[in-house]
Write an enzyme that holds these catalytic residues in place. Sequence first.
Site, PDB file in Angstrom:
ATOM      1  CB  CYS A   1      -1.393   4.731   3.672  1.00 23.68           C
ATOM      2  SG  CYS A   1      -1.897   3.020   2.887  1.00 23.68           S
TER       3      CYS A   1
ATOM      4  CG  LEU B   1      -1.649  -1.372   1.428  1.00 25.55           C
ATOM      5  CD1 LEU B   1      -2.254  -1.193   2.924  1.00 25.55           C
ATOM      6  CD2 LEU B   1      -2.633  -1.466   0.362  1.00 25.55           C
ATOM      7  CB  CYS B   2       0.851   4.188  -2.131  1.00 31.65           C
ATOM      8  SG  CYS B   2       1.800   5.798  -2.133  1.00 31.65           S
ATOM      9  CB  VAL B   3       3.554   5.413   2.848  1.00 27.86           C
ATOM     10  CG1 VAL B   3       4.853   6.046   2.179  1.00 27.86           C
ATOM     11  CG2 VAL B   3       3.600   5.891   4.276  1.00 27.86           C
TER      12      VAL B   3
END
Lengths: 100, 127, 130
Positions: free
Chosen positions: C82, C77-79
């Site tokens: 997120c 998941l892309c930080v």
Amino acid sequence: MATLNIVNKSPFEKHTLSQCLSRAAPGGAILLIEDAVCAVIKGGAYAEQLVTGQQKVYVLEPDLAARGFADAALPDSINRVDYNGFVDLVTQYDLVHSWF
Amino acid sequence: MDDENDIGVVKRFLYVNRRAPHGSIYALESLETVLIGAAFDQDVSVLFVDDGVFQLKKDQQPDALGMKNFSKTFRALEMYDVEKIYVEDESLSERGLSVDDLLIDVESLPRNKIGALMDAQDVVLSF
Amino acid sequence: MKIAVVVNEGPYQHQAADSAWHFVSAALARGHEINRVFFYHDGVNNGSRLTTPPQDDRHIQQRWSELARQHNLDLVLCVAACQRRGLVDADEKKRHGKDADNIADGFRISGLGQLIEASVEADRVVSFGD
């Protein structure tokens, strides 16, 4: 290099399909998935435009079936694929371009 | 470039921007990808077609809406060595725009050259 | 063949997450390697373990977690995506002083560089979105 272009929008709602067709280089393919599958129905406004293009046209069978078109008549040159066929197309073409 | 991002392979990446800014977050998050990707020493091109050309319009003022004016960041692309920036002629003219309305220098291409540009890539990421 | 997959939409709102999952499942069954599934934009919502769909519907997050467990898939998941959308793992919880985390089994949070790296290493990149 030949590109597999994936389109997922109904041409009756969004211009994505025609935007893809107006740029896609000859020798590639168009795979219609999700709401875009309605473009292939024979007698519909977009089916003829698709088969006269310079790309091979594929349509994702489970997305057709989900929308009540499992047995629908399609133009002869449009090929149905299942998810295995989708995977095979990805490997057969050099590049995959999803148009949103 | 730091060693951490040196993966030893150079691929041709094309980022395709087809959506207008501000109405959705795709344009902003696409730009973030281009900037991060620039650190990887890949062969990067960025293409603006369809409503994507609006991302480069001069004089955007989203600040009054409390939204980030990320259009200024396009000017920084050159510093990141992202120099191949293309805009489609027809996408501009259909929208009543010309390259003079854009906030950075771009190379404009006619629609019938776009397919060849796309086909010449190893990776196309469209947002 | 090595294939990287990008998912740009969350579960349920659009079919994109379903299409991506079916594609990944089929690719694995055909013997291909999925080197990473990168979730970007609203796609990060696929990784919330708080998802509770009706019992007669598919559980999109659990399907991903199960696939990851069976095939040792790397679900990233892309930080930045997120942080904007309230997806938090134990590290992010601590760093930002949040009172909870909500990442499902099999997912991890990392940077956009993971998308570029996966794209460089893969033979094909396939994106799903809206």
